[in-house]
Design an enzyme around this catalytic site. Structure first.
Site, PDB file in Angstrom:
ATOM      1  N   ASP A 137      40.113  49.286  31.329  1.00 16.76           N
ATOM      2  CA  ASP A 137      39.657  48.491  32.454  1.00 16.76           C
ATOM      3  C   ASP A 137      40.242  49.133  33.706  1.00 16.76           C
ATOM      4  O   ASP A 137      41.184  49.923  33.652  1.00 16.76           O
ATOM      5  CB  ASP A 137      40.113  47.039  32.313  1.00 16.76           C
ATOM      6  CG  ASP A 137      39.213  46.082  33.078  1.00 16.76           C
ATOM      7  OD1 ASP A 137      38.532  46.508  34.032  1.00 16.76           O
ATOM      8  OD2 ASP A 137      39.188  44.894  32.717  1.00 16.76           O
ATOM      9  N   TRP A 138      39.689  48.798  34.850  1.00 16.25           N
ATOM     10  CA  TRP A 138      40.044  49.506  36.080  1.00 16.25           C
ATOM     11  C   TRP A 138      41.523  49.279  36.428  1.00 16.25           C
ATOM     12  O   TRP A 138      41.953  48.151  36.605  1.00 16.25           O
ATOM     13  CB  TRP A 138      39.115  49.066  37.200  1.00 16.25           C
ATOM     14  CG  TRP A 138      37.919  49.959  37.361  1.00 16.25           C
ATOM     15  CD1 TRP A 138      37.445  50.460  38.536  1.00 16.25           C
ATOM     16  CD2 TRP A 138      37.038  50.486  36.349  1.00 16.25           C
ATOM     17  NE1 TRP A 138      36.336  51.256  38.312  1.00 16.25           N
ATOM     18  CE2 TRP A 138      36.072  51.299  36.976  1.00 16.25           C
ATOM     19  CE3 TRP A 138      36.994  50.379  34.958  1.00 16.25           C
ATOM     20  CZ2 TRP A 138      35.075  51.975  36.283  1.00 16.25           C
ATOM     21  CZ3 TRP A 138      35.998  51.045  34.251  1.00 16.25           C
ATOM     22  CH2 TRP A 138      35.061  51.826  34.903  1.00 16.25           C
TER      23      TRP A 138
END
Length: 813
Positions: free
Chosen positions: A225-226
């Site tokens: 995920d970012w």
């Protein structure tokens, strides 16, 4: 595996292989020009394809129903259609990968991201995920099923340690991911931010390698995920292929050095790079050398599909004959969601839609404006409404608003979400300041509330006087993915026609977990008793009163859980007042999950419409008028009160978490399993929903078939019009050697029957439908003995039963 990608990876020195293992920027991987390898591009999903822009603004895109609305359709084939349409949307944004679908389980009723997920039930979630992934990937776009795993709350989600026993993981929380890998062949998976049993999922070898690759046979890409990757060697060795976004923080030269130091084997880097090349080959990115562009393609077929899906997910919760509407001459349209199209939730799933059809718009199209009267009655916003246009922004290349601006621009509405490329690249995105100026004119006299929150240090001045200070007194809250403060408000009394100047000054602050800068401000007139009374008066003389209440993407949003499930503001009072004035009152709810309904006995009809996408008002009007059957069934139990839900506990470690840990104490007794175990009657049970016709389940027979079981369900439409329903099949083990739910959903079918039509529906059940996970053996096990099967129309309506005898068995998969 093709010879092509094997050849490519072996022609790369270590440094080039490493280049493929992290993003170049927010939405793409770097091209390797020496080998003529183009960029791989990704875009956010799952209810659309936003493209490479900010979370606000940008090129317009089609807005499809949110996850829970798709969950309410109970229709994997429709989910597959939606996936196919979204593949076209992804292509229109020049991307190859969609960061979707979201398949985390509805563990609590207050998770801010429940709207984005399908269901509280693992089998329903799994079936819909398989359909959605197949549709996407048949269109040449990779799915990225997320968030793997244990991300069932938005509270401290980037650091929280989710403690989940292995049996619960296998039977509940991993089930949709397993189905996506084994049945749909997903090409992408996104690790979650949180820790799972003490280890961040991005560096959890048991999760990413032992389970995912070795047991399930996964050969796709795992991306973070970012900003969810926090280390170099641990993530690579555990099984994380791709660190996102770029530019890299943990890989690049650090990874090369880790290989040279013997912390990471060069063969491991090759394997990770090969996985990325395989993804590029599967999506066509290896041969996509077209110039990157983003297009707004407003397709008629997408409009029609969104409208169809919106109605298919609408759940009729109560109806005492008021619906469908029979050509009323006078319709009172009431409530804060009547003239506002609540089409999506908040966070990374939001996008700039091609258009928004509000309920008012849909009803005007159906009945004509002359038949309608409107009264808002009350407010339900979490943050003060935006100022839509006319803003000017001056940017400074320092954090003190010093000197002359280095860049100026106009913008609107009054919200910004800055990630990179701020001020046309003329300032350092992590170190700058800005002054935003707007003007607001009061349409009528009253007390007005001004609000501001920011992922930055900020202050608001009204006509030159400081009204709000989060410059010197900023405190972390639950906005901007937990990088922002909570909204601070100030009031001013304004005369009709009075104009005030609003100036917001901001400067960047150090990031906590996510590197972003944002702010939002707005203003509205406060509504009160007189406005509720006016709504009741408007309802009094109407043939029918339609009350549109609920929440919005401000409440149902990534980065913030709800405080409870009561309707925000004075909406309950509004419903009661209107119902007292008009006995033909229909409540239309738009929320991302359950709500309490203290007024339920006061109204004859309730429709749950969720956030159904850009065709919102048309889909709702289709159902209210009976042009389309309300096709939805609840994918999540609606408890009578918040305290009845599965995560309610006197121990905060169970929910919302304590000292960085949340303990899944309820185990496999989640969702409808919990309510039955506790003997708690919900407001509306899992799987419940009414139609405009009635379909009866009249019989159930069971027979052995190979190594599984076949169940045959007898159905009959006993109503006067064509209708649809969802037949649900549950399994219970009579003498289980460990605690098991009394009934577990194992199969379902959505069926459409003409008036008076009967059908016998045969549903196969594989051995896995009767098994539980034996943690000690690491295998799925059928105990053997008598198993009960139950057929019906909800978890609380299972009046047809049959039994089957099975032999003990240990399953290979």
């Amino acid at each position: 595996m093709s010879n092509r990608i094997e050849d490519l990876v072996d022609r790369m020195p270590l440094e080039e292989q490493v280049m493929l293992l992290s993003g170049e920027d927010f939405w793409s991987l770097p091209a390797i020009e020496r080998l003529d390898i183009p960029k791989l591009r990704v875009t956010d999903g799952p209810n659309g394809a936003r493209g490479g822009g900010s979370l606000v603004g940008g090129v317009t895109a089609a807005a499809f129903p949110v996850g829970i609305a798709i969950g309410a359709t109970w229709d994997p084939a429709l989910a597959q259609q939606i996936g196919g349409a979204l593949a076209e949307e992804v292509h229109s944004k020049g991307a190859h990968v969609s960061l979707a679908p979201t398949v985390n389980i509805h563990r609590s009723v207050t998770n801010g991201r429940n709207f984005e997920c399908y269901s509280e039930d693992p089998e329903l979630t799994a079936a819909l995920a398989v359909g959605y992934v197949r549709g996407l990937q048949e269109g040449g776009v990779s799915a990225t099923i997320k968030h793997f795993a244990g991300n069932e709350s938005e509270i401290e989600r980037t650091t929280m340690n989710s403690e989940v026993d292995e049996r619960s993981l296998r039977e509940i929380y991993l089930r949709p991911f397993e189905a996506a890998v084994k049945e749909a062949g997903t090409w992408g998976i996104m690790s979650s931010y949180n820790k799972l049993n003490g280890t961040y999922t991005a560096e959890n070898e048991w999760l990413l390698t032992t389970v995912l690759r070795q047991e399930w046979g996964y050969d796709g890409v795992v991306m973070s995920d970012w900003f969810g990757s926090r280390s170099t060697a641990p993530t690579v060795n555990a099984g994380l292929d791709l660190e996102m976004p770029g530019p890299t923080r943990d890989r690049g030269d650090k990874l090369v050095a880790a290989v040279e130091a013997g912390e990471v084997d060069a063969a491991m880097v090759r394997e990770r790079a090969l996985n990325v090349l395989r993804l590029m080959e599967r999506t066509g990115a290896l041969d996509d050398r077209t110039e990157w562009t983003e297009r707004a393609e407003d397709k008629a077929e997408h409009r029609a599909l969104i409208r169809k899906a919106g109605a298919a997910g609408a759940v009729l919760l109560k109806n005492e004959g008021t619906l469908p509407l029979a050509a009323p001459k006078r319709v009172a349209v009431i409530g804060p969601n009547a003239k506002v199209a609540q089409i999506m939730g908040g966070g990374s799933a939001q996008l700039n839609p091609h258009y928004r059809i509000s309920p008012w718009d849909g009803l005007v199209e159906r009945f004509g404006a002359k038949a309608l009267t409107f009264a808002q009655g009350c407010q339900n916003h979490r943050w003060e409404p935006l100022i839509e246009d006319g803003l000017s922004v001056d940017f400074f290349d320092n954090e003190s608003l010093s000197g002359e601006p280095v860049h100026s621009e106009t913008m609107g509405p009054s919200v910004a979400f800055w990630l990179e490329g701020v001020a046309a690249g003329k300032v350092d995105a992590k170190h700058f300041s800005a002054r935003i100026t707007a003007r607001f004119t009061a349409e009528e006299a009253g007390t007005y509330s001004f609000g501001l929150h920011a992922a930055a240090y900020a202050r608001m001045l009204i006509d030159g006087e400081e009204a709000i200070d989060v410059w010197d007194s900023w405190t972390k809250g639950r906005t901007f993915f937990e990088e922002g403060c909570d909204e601070i408000t100030a009031t001013r009394d304004l005369a009709a026609g009075q104009t005030v100047e609003i100036v917001v000054e901001m400067r960047t602050k150090p990031a906590d977990n996510l590197h972003l800068t944002g702010w939002r401000f707005g203003v509205s007139r406060r509504l009160g008793d007189a406005d509720i009374a006016a709504a009741a008066e408007a309802a009094k003389d109407a043939d029918v009163a339609l009350v549109f209440v609920g929440r919005s993407g401000e409440w149902d949003t990534e980065g913030s859980d709800l405080d409870g499930i009561a309707l925000p503001g004075r909406q309950d009072e509004l419903v009661s007042a209107v119902a007292a004035a008009n006995p033909s009152t229909v409540v239309v709810l738009q929320t991302g999950g359950p709500v309490e309904m203290p007024w339920l006995d006061e109204v004859p009809a309730v429709l749950q419409a969720w956030y159904p996408g850009q065709e919102c008002g048309n889909a709702i009007a289709d159902v209210l008028t009976g042009d389309v059957e309300p096709g939805g069934r609840l994918p999540q139990t609606f408890p009578a009160r918040w305290s009845d839900n599965p995560t309610h506990s006197q121990d905060p470690e169970v929910y919302p978490g304590l000292d960085g840990k949340v303990r899944y104490e309820e185990g496999v007794f989640i969702g409808h399993r919990h309510y039955e175990q506790q003997g708690t009657t919900p407001l509306f049970p899992f799987g419940f929903g009414l139609g405009y016709s009635t379909v009866a389940v009249e019989g159930l027979t069971v027979s052995a078939s190979g190594d599984g079981v076949e169940a045959t369900v007898s159905l009959r439409n006993t109503g006067e019009r064509d209708g649809s329903t969802v037949v649900q099949l549950y399994v219970g083990e009579r003498d289980a050697p460990l605690p098991r739910p009394a009934r577990e959903l194992k199969a379902f079918r959505k069926v459409v029957l003409a008036a008076g039509e009967s059908e016998e529906l045969t549903i196969p059940l594989a051995p896995r439908a009767f098994a539980w996970f034996d943690v000690d053996a690491g295998k799925w096990r059928i105990t053997g003995g008598t198993y009960k099967l139950y057929a019906g129309l909800s978890s609380a309506d299972l009046h047809c039963e049959a039994a089957v005898e099975l032999s003990a068995a240990t399953l290979d998969k």
